[in-house]
Write an enzyme that holds these catalytic residues in place. Sequence first.
Site, PDB file in Angstrom:
ATOM      1  N   LYS A   5       1.218  -1.341  -0.106  1.00  0.00           N
ATOM      2  CA  LYS A   5      -0.327   0.271  -0.119  1.00  0.00           C
ATOM      3  C   LYS A   5       1.517   1.053  -0.034  1.00  0.00           C
ATOM      4  CE  LYS A   5      -3.492   2.451   2.611  1.00  0.00           C
ATOM      5  NZ  LYS A   5      -4.126   1.914   4.488  1.00  0.00           N
TER       6      LYS A   5
HETATM    7  C1  5RP Z   1      -2.651   3.984   8.299  1.00  0.00           C
HETATM    8  C2  5RP Z   1      -3.554   3.139   6.990  1.00  0.00           C
HETATM    9  C3  5RP Z   1      -5.202   3.521   7.188  1.00  0.00           C
HETATM   10  O1  5RP Z   1      -5.444   2.535   7.032  1.00  0.00           O
HETATM   11  C4  5RP Z   1      -4.871   4.390   5.782  1.00  0.00           C
HETATM   12  O2  5RP Z   1      -4.147   5.360   5.885  1.00  0.00           O
HETATM   13  C5  5RP Z   1      -6.100   4.791   5.423  1.00  0.00           C
HETATM   14  O3  5RP Z   1      -6.482   5.439   4.411  1.00  0.00           O
HETATM   15  P1  5RP Z   1      -7.177   7.025   4.171  1.00  0.00           P
HETATM   16  O4  5RP Z   1      -5.371   7.333   4.360  1.00  0.00           O
HETATM   17  O5  5RP Z   1      -7.655   6.946   2.938  1.00  0.00           O
HETATM   18  O6  5RP Z   1      -8.068   7.026   4.921  1.00  0.00           O
HETATM   19  O7  5RP Z   1      -2.450   2.482   6.999  1.00  0.00           O
HETATM   20  O8  5RP Z   1      -1.529   3.640   8.638  1.00  0.00           O
END
Ligand code: 5RP
Length: 295
Positions: free
Chosen positions: A203
């Site tokens: 991610k």
């Molecule tokens: C935080 C994460 C979160 O799940 C992620 O960043 C959440 O998504 P968004 O940025 O779209 O709110 O991994 O550490």
Amino acid sequence: MADKDDITEGKDFGIGIPQAHTPFHVKGAHALDWGMQNRLGRIFNPESGRTVMLAFDHGYFQGPATGLERIDLSILPLVPYADVLMCTRGVLRSVIPPSSTKPVVLRCSGGQSILKELSNETIAVNIDDAIRLNVAAITTQIYIGAPYEHDSIKNLIKLIDDGNRYSIPTMAVTGVGAEMARDARYFLLATRIAAELGAHYVKSYYIEDGFEKVTSACPVPIVIAGGKKLPELDALTMAYRAINEGAAGVDMGRNIFQSDAPVAMIQAVAAVVHNDEDPKRALELYETIKAEDNK
Ligand code: 5RP
């Protein structure tokens, strides 16, 4: 009584027809074990090859973030439209109905709060508990260039080794400390380190310049986080560009659950991710569903 004749009398042996072989649709996963592929195949849609993950794990270091004060009220209505749920074991057990068939990617790190150094995490879930929860994948964060870089990478290595023993894939999250640059050089480094260490997918954040290089240099799929809440059209445009530039989906939180119409927004995001809908038409879809839901 068993029919003994059938042992020798079968006739449809397909002599001369090579056994069917279906190539696996997840980047870099062709040589993995059946169980690993099966779990990845629940995360990444076999038709589009992509995924819409709904992230609502923010509370593990932020407490009740805006939109997540009552996960039963804000997130459960979105579950039918998500491909995958990303959350902590606490919320999974206490709020998500076990009758749900959505694959779960389990947040397995923790140990810090938003008041302290974010990179100071530890593994917060034993693999036995992830197995008990029947998860599709496990996840932790690496903080490249941050004070606890080494510890966060060690967490990832341990999680991958634990998961590999049971064919549970690991998603590595490339965490970014408050002071750190979010550019192509940074994400090339962070995503590639994660993949080289054995993460099954990664991610990352979307970046305007050079994202294509990041997805190209990463031998496993990349999904993007949404980041801070943006106007709906901007969030849909970001998802569209990311997909066009090689992302295999989104792992989106705030841009969905903080939207004015979260149920409409997740469907608009899914149209972009799975159907390559362009952002303006996806916004029209959002407006249409929002209007319908408000009737
Ligand atoms: C935080 C994460 C979160 O799940 C992620 O960043 C959440 O998504 P968004 O940025 O779209 O709110 O991994 O550490």
